[in-house]
Design an enzyme around this catalytic site. Structure first.
Site, PDB file in Angstrom:
ATOM      1  N   LYS A  85       0.860  -1.190   0.000  1.00 24.48           N
ATOM      2  CA  LYS A  85       0.000   0.000   0.000  1.00 24.48           C
ATOM      3  C   LYS A  85       0.893   1.235   0.000  1.00 24.48           C
ATOM      4  O   LYS A  85       1.922   1.255   0.699  1.00 24.48           O
ATOM      5  CB  LYS A  85      -0.862  -0.058   1.259  1.00 24.48           C
ATOM      6  CG  LYS A  85      -1.854   1.075   1.443  1.00 24.48           C
ATOM      7  CD  LYS A  85      -2.688   0.773   2.692  1.00 24.48           C
ATOM      8  CE  LYS A  85      -3.707   1.855   2.975  1.00 24.48           C
ATOM      9  NZ  LYS A  85      -4.586   1.474   4.109  1.00 24.48           N
ATOM     10  N   SER A 160      -9.517   1.588   3.342  1.00 26.75           N
ATOM     11  CA  SER A 160      -8.668   2.327   2.436  1.00 26.75           C
ATOM     12  C   SER A 160      -7.735   1.454   1.587  1.00 26.75           C
ATOM     13  O   SER A 160      -7.275   1.905   0.535  1.00 26.75           O
ATOM     14  CB  SER A 160      -7.833   3.329   3.231  1.00 26.75           C
ATOM     15  OG  SER A 160      -6.980   2.663   4.129  1.00 26.75           O
ATOM     16  N   SER A 184      -9.510  -0.957   7.388  1.00 26.49           N
ATOM     17  CA  SER A 184      -8.941  -0.681   6.065  1.00 26.49           C
ATOM     18  C   SER A 184      -8.281  -1.865   5.373  1.00 26.49           C
ATOM     19  O   SER A 184      -7.979  -1.787   4.190  1.00 26.49           O
ATOM     20  CB  SER A 184      -7.941   0.467   6.161  1.00 26.49           C
ATOM     21  OG  SER A 184      -8.621   1.692   6.179  1.00 26.49           O
TER      22      SER A 184
END
Lengths: 492, 95
Positions: A85, A160, A184
């Site tokens: 990420k 996210s 997330s």
């Protein structure tokens, strides 16, 4: 010959981490072939999904070549193509937090989690999309555009960690590393039908991971199976001198928990986690719980009455912590700066106004308000006290049960744009995942079905702090007894 | 509860965040909604409850207080969009 290579590549990028590792060890394919196959897959599919914000082709092929030359593949992640990420710092490689303010930021050092994977020989394919500074539940706040759901490109991949989850589901990597503050990792894993692990707070060091809410943030894997999550956690877990919030807690071999029998395991089903949940999701999870029963688990209905306060508690505390974390972006030390300032105050005001997206600004505003004189007691402090009560409630619960079983998300993947103008309805997407963030608990989302639109549903398992082993045990048994994790989306 | 435009502007100034008139309007309504929702925490009895700001219960994690060189002073200085002079960042006037 061409077609046989094509089909072997097809099989190669379908494999779990465990099987890919085996294939490398047995020289069925090389890390270079594997890496090239994933790079081709990314090139072919990513204009449809937008999982990646940076593809590190040269670095990836170079690492793969080294892994092949060394040829031992000792670590299960050696020679394995994966992604991070884009809030995890990678020395010499852009790390943007998917924001304008860090659009061109190149960190001088590696995050601990990446250093551990890199030392073990992992091959970095690139950096994956996320909501800006991990603030969001849909990847829609990313400065680089939304990540689309591999099961339906009109819908969000969740967030996210939408990029990591979509890329795992669409076979654009073997596994990915995300972060989970209030859901997330678990929520996008659920929306994309992959396995997502939120670790206990402190289990994986946060050093070098761009902070959102420092007493909540955790780092964990998104994978194709529960076994794969255990294999990755073996590499990344454990104390670090760079992060004083990592405890001395020993790191067991997490694969030793992978059993298929649930005799003697107590599973709590908290009724509060089914309020306001979409009917099809609730039904799929109830069926999943029946499966756990059939495997020998003792299922008990339980109650966690403070659950309904989780959302306000979560966002008051998280937005407060975040507003202080965001203070470092000042247009002076690094990142975007305005070219329209005559004095210092203007550098701050304008650089931040230009560099932050909408949700980040909203976060800073809520947090600053909740921490400001006159409101601190009523908002921040009140929430910090409710947090203490919730922690106690969960600690008491885990004296009675080994894991809790719930839906991961109250609904399946929603349409792009549907919740963007209504922050409260977006925050509601995290209703069932924030309690683990508040209490520092580990949680695992496992594929558990599909709704009538063909959208994935995830089963969430929660355990007491540092009891990741319980999640692997129950999650693996569930996965072995079901076929949901084997279904793959078709990317057109 | 309803936040006035002046309150929103005040908060933005505290946060060193420039905002437009449109944002003032948007945030005053969105923040009001969010904070009203948060008011539901008043229902929870928290008398005699110690607030917590961390979750694992770790206490006094210490390390040796040694002087260490920074590994990447130059790289860090290079990150700055401002001018660098004698290893210091040069910023605009304060007034």
């Amino acid at each position: 010959m061409g077609s046989s290579i094509g089909s072997s590549i097809g099989i190669m990028i379908n494999l779990t981490l465990a099987d890919t590792h085996k294939g490398l060890k047995e020289k069925k394919f090389s890390s270079t072939e594997l890496t090239q196959a994933y790079l081709d897959r990314i090139e072919k599919t990513d204009d449809k999904l937008n999982s990646y914000v940076t593809v590190t082709k040269e670095v990836a092929l170079e690492t793969a070549k080294k892994a092949d030359a060394e040829g031992k593949f000792k670590s299960p992640v050696a020679g394995i193509p994966m992604n991070l990420k884009d809030i995890i710092c990678t020395a010499g490689i852009k790390t943007t937090a998917c924001s304008k303010i860090l659009e061109n930021y190149i960190p001088p050092y590696n995050a601990d989690v990446w250093a551990r994977l890199k030392n073990a020989g992992a091959v970095l394919l690139g950096k994956a999309n996320t909501d800006q500074f991990a603030m969001g539940s849909s990847s829609e706040t990313s400065y680089f555009g939304v990540t689309k759901n591999p099961w339906d490109p009109e819908r969000v991949a969740g967030g996210s960690s939408g990029g990591p989850a979509a890329s795992v589901a669409a076979d654009q990597c073997v596994f990915a590393i995300g972060t989970d503050t209030g859901g997330s990792i678990r929520q996008p894993a659920s929306l994309c039908s992959c396995v997502g692990l939120k670790v206990s707070y402190g289990r994986v060091p946060r050093y070098g991971v761009i902070s959102y809410a420092s007493s909540f943030d955790t780092i964990g894997p998104v994978t194709k199976t529960v076994e794969d999550a255990a294999l990755v956690l073996n590499v990344i877990a454990g104390k670090s001198n760079n992060d004083s919030t990592t405890p001395d807690e020993p790191v067991p071999d997490y694969t030793s928990f992978l059993k298929t029998d649930l005799k003697g395991v107590k599973v709590g089903v908290p009724k509060e986690y089914f309020e306001g949940v979409e009917k099809e999701t609730a039904e799929a999870i109830s069926k999943g719980i029946e499966t756990l029963k059939k495997l020998g688990a003792e299922v008990i209905e339980v109650s966690l009455p403070l659950t309904k306060y989780a959302i306000p508690t979560y966002y008051l505390l998280v937005k407060s912590e975040a507003s202080t974390n965001m203070a470092r972006y000042d247009g002076v030390k690094y990142g975007h700066t305005t070219d329209d300032a005559k004095e210092l105050l203007e550098i701050y005001m304008k650089s931040r106004a230009e560099g932050f997206g909408d949700e980040v600004k909203r976060t800073i505003m809520i947090g600053t308000y909740a921490l400001s004189a006159g409101y601190y007691d009523a908002f921040y402090l009140k929430a910090a006290k409710v947090r203490a009560l919730m922690k106690q409630e969960y600690e008491d619960m885990f004296k009675k049960v080994d894991v809790l079983a719930t839906p991961t998300s109250p609904f399946t993947a929603f349409k792009i744009g549907e919740k963007m103008d209504d922050p409260l309805s977006m925050y509601a997407a995290d209703t069932l995942t924030v309690p683990a963030g508040i209490c520092g608990l580990p949680g695992l989302s496992v594929p558990a079905g599909f709704d009538q639109n063909g959208l994935p549903i995830g089963l969430q398992l929660l355990a007491n702090q540092y009891k990741e082993g319980n999640l692997f045990h129950v999650g693996h048994a569930f996965e072995q007894a079901t076929d949901w994790h084997k279904k793959k989306p078709v990317i057109n | 509860m309803k936040l006035t435009a002046d309150e929103v502007k005040h908060i933005a100034k505290l946060a060193r965040l420039g905002i437009t008139d449109e944002e003032v309007e948007k945030f005053s309504s969105q923040l009001s909604d969010i904070l009203s929702h948060a008011k539901m925490l008043e229902e929870v009895d928290t008398e005699n409850v110690e607030p917590i700001a961390q979750i694992t219960g770790l206490k006094n994690v210490l390390f040796k207080d040694d002087k260490k060189d920074c590994e990447f002073t130059d790289e860090l200085l290079k990150q700055s969009p401002q001018d660098v002079q004698d290893n210091m960042l040069k910023v605009k006037n304060v007034f």
